[in-house]
Structure formats: C-alpha cells, structure tokens
Design an enzyme around this catalytic site. Structure first.
Site, PDB file in Angstrom:
ATOM      1  CE1 TYR A  34     -37.059  12.271  23.526  1.00  0.00           C
ATOM      2  CE2 TYR A  34     -36.569  14.068  25.028  1.00  0.00           C
ATOM      3  CZ  TYR A  34     -37.377  13.499  24.061  1.00  0.00           C
ATOM      4  OH  TYR A  34     -38.499  14.170  23.632  1.00  0.00           O
ATOM      5  CB  SER A  81     -39.497  19.424  15.760  1.00  0.00           C
ATOM      6  OG  SER A  81     -38.959  18.211  16.227  1.00  0.00           O
ATOM      7  CG  ASN A 100     -45.985  12.676  19.540  1.00  0.00           C
ATOM      8  OD1 ASN A 100     -45.621  13.491  18.705  1.00  0.00           O
ATOM      9  ND2 ASN A 100     -45.177  12.197  20.475  1.00  0.00           N
ATOM     10  N   GLY A 154     -38.345  22.935  12.767  1.00  0.00           N
ATOM     11  CA  GLY A 154     -38.579  22.104  11.595  1.00  0.00           C
ATOM     12  C   GLY A 154     -37.628  20.942  11.453  1.00  0.00           C
ATOM     13  NE  ARG A 182     -23.532  26.518  17.156  1.00  0.00           N
ATOM     14  CZ  ARG A 182     -23.862  27.273  16.126  1.00  0.00           C
ATOM     15  NH1 ARG A 182     -24.700  26.801  15.201  1.00  0.00           N
ATOM     16  NH2 ARG A 182     -23.382  28.501  16.020  1.00  0.00           N
ATOM     17  CG  HIS A 189     -42.441   9.974  24.460  1.00  0.00           C
ATOM     18  ND1 HIS A 189     -41.130   9.824  24.840  1.00  0.00           N
ATOM     19  CD2 HIS A 189     -42.415  10.777  23.370  1.00  0.00           C
ATOM     20  CE1 HIS A 189     -40.355  10.516  24.015  1.00  0.00           C
ATOM     21  NE2 HIS A 189     -41.110  11.093  23.113  1.00  0.00           N
TER      22      HIS A 189
END
Length: 326
Positions: free
Chosen positions: A49, A218, A170, A221, A275, A111
C-alpha cells in the site's frame, strides 16, 4: 452479537476495522488518530500500500495521546509477492514492523498466492508488480517458489514473537489445503474479497468447518475499483433497490446494510474511507439485525463478480496474464 471474532489460538479480531489501501499517505496520520478516537481497534495494512510509515505515525500519536494502548489494537500487515523466497520473509516482516513502529503483528498474511522475483529494498520499496518498470516492455517476473515454502517460512515469525497470528489473502480452498498439508499449520485467518456481488458461500462454509476466521476486503463492492478501470460505474452495489429498501426499513445507510450482511455471516469487514464523518457510520453495525428474509434477498444479488482478479488487472496493467482463480 459480539464485536470481535475469536481466532484460532485465542486472539480477538475486531469485527470492523479500517482498510488502508488507496488512502492518501498525507492524511493517514490524522485519520488513524480520528479512527482510534471513534472506536476503531483493527487496522489493515500492507507493504504494497506504500503508506505503512504514515499508519505507524498515526498509531504512535494515538498511543502517545492516551487514546489506546498497543495491546488494545489489532494490526495486520502482509508479505508482498517479491518476498516469497523463504530467505526474504523475515526481512520483509521486519521492514513493515519498523515502518508501523510496532514490535509484533497481531496478524501477518501472505498477500497473494503470487511469487515474483525479489527486488532489493534499496532498489525499490514498495516494489510493486513490475520487476523492471524501466524495461521496454515491463512485466511481472514469476518465480518457482511454492506457497507451501513461503508458508513454512512464515511460521518462523510466530516462533520469533513477531506475529501472533498468521493468515493468507486471496487463497482458494485448494491452496489452503496445500499449505496446510505441507506444514501441518492451517491459517488462522483468510482475507478475501467478499460483498453481495461475490458471496463465496462455499469458501465461507469451508472456513467455518476448518476453524479459519474470515475477513472481507472491499465489502462495499466496486467503489475502489471504478477509478482503476477494474469496475464499471454501473456496478454500484449500494444503488441496488434491494439494499436501499432494506436500508430504509432499518433507518440505516446502504453501506451499513452491505457491511451488516457480512458481519451477520460471521465475517469481519475492513471498509476503507478517507472521510472522518464516515468512520462512525461504518462502525455502527451492532444496534440492528437483518431478518432471515433480508439476508436471503441480499444473498440473491450474488453475481460471482470479482473486482480484484490478477487474471484481469495483471494483463491490463502489468502486461502479464496471471490467473489465480481459474
């Protein structure tokens, strides 16, 4: 419903965490402090990241300000693809620990089940996917290292006290079985893409059977993928009539309904937000419950739509076809 999941070995994984993928490094120190103040105790990070130093600065500030103690937090990081050879695993973990300003990970993942050629730290960090970005036709550079070899090396981090729990991201069932058979050590946690468009019910059932906790990345989505060209603007889960109707029934936002759907399946979630105002909303998932019919209706939205698929983005962005799910 508890706001933590019990992980193999007795760890308590907070059900809601803050994902840090694609969050601007410049705002992260302040955002981490605001998140801790809002009640977040899980932070999901990764070498790839490119912002672990900033996450670490925020964590240090939160601790120094007395907002939390280190032992109150669950900090996750991930081994990048270029460090899969066993001799590189510890150095990669040490670099992330240094950047995050911590002495141990609560959870350290592989990862991707993707082994790429080593790129020295002094040459490029984070190394990204290309082996040589300056080549006339830059590509990924896969190497012949099995996931079982890497997983075996990961066990030494636990023995050394550098990681309290180990996991994989994953991975599918076949890969989990492979590394478990080779090392007699199953992952404590599996992190995968999970949202109503990608329900993955069989994978969840397997993990429940094997005592592997699951984290959904996620969980809302497509939003993170539209700017990358990996999702269409018409693939907005939160615009679905089903989700919006259920949200109205409960007086909640569509995002809270999507997150609660996973939480109610026994899955931890790590929604990303930049935010401060959204932080509290994403945490407020425990004062309502979806009915069986509502859960079923959301589950029927499944399209088996995977947004984060190396078979697609590898070829489009890195000139390399590299399927891991097919």
């Amino acid at each position: 419903m508890s706001d933590t999941l019990t992980v193999a070995g007795g760890g308590k994984l907070p059900v809601v965490g803050l994902g840090t993928w694609k969050i601007d490094a410049a705002i992260l120190p302040d955002l981490i402090v605001a998140a801790v103040a809002a009640g977040y105790r899980q932070f999901d990070c990764a070498c790839d990241y490119g912002n672990e130093k900033e996450v670490g600065a925020g964590i240090r500030r939160a601790i120094d300000q007395g907002l939390c103690r280190r032992e109150d937090l669950w900090i996750t990081s991930k081994l990048w693809n270029t460090y899969h050879r066993p001799e590189h695993v510890r150095a990669a973990a040490e670099r992330s620990l240094q950047d995050l300003q911590i002495d141990y990970f609560d959870l350290y993942h592989i990862h991707f089940p993707v082994a790429l050629e080593f790129v020295p730290f002094e040459k490029r960090y984070p190394p990204d996917w290309f082996f040589d970005p300056a080549a006339p036709e830059p590509k990924m550079h896969p190497i012949a290292v099995s996931q079982a070899e890497t997983w075996g090396a990961m066990q030494t981090l636990k023995t050394a006290g550098m990681a309290r729990h180990l996991g994989v991201c994953n991975f599918n069932v076949a890969l989990i079985r492979e590394i478990t058979a080779a090392t007699s050590q199953r992952p404590d946690v599996l992190q995968v893409e999970l949202h109503p468009y990608l329900a993955q019910e069989r994978l969840l059932r397997y993990c429940r059977q094997e005592g592997i906790a699951v984290t959904a990345y996620s969980p809302l989505g497509a939003p993170s993928y539209v700017p990358l060209g990996m999702a269409g603007a018409d693939e907005d889960l939160l615009a679905e009539k089903t989700i919006r109707a259920i949200a109205e029934t409960h007086g909640k936002s569509p995002g809270q309904i999507a997150l609660r759907w996973n939480v109610q399946r026994g899955v931890a979630v790590i929604p990303k937000t930049s935010r401060v105002a959204r932080l509290a909303e994403n945490l407020a998932l425990f004062d309502f419950q979806l009915s069986e019919s509502e859960m079923a209706a959301i589950g029927q939205l499944n399209r088996d739509r995977r947004f984060n698929d190396p078979a697609q983005f590898g070829e489009a962005a890195f000139n390399t076809f590299f399927p891991i799910y097919d």
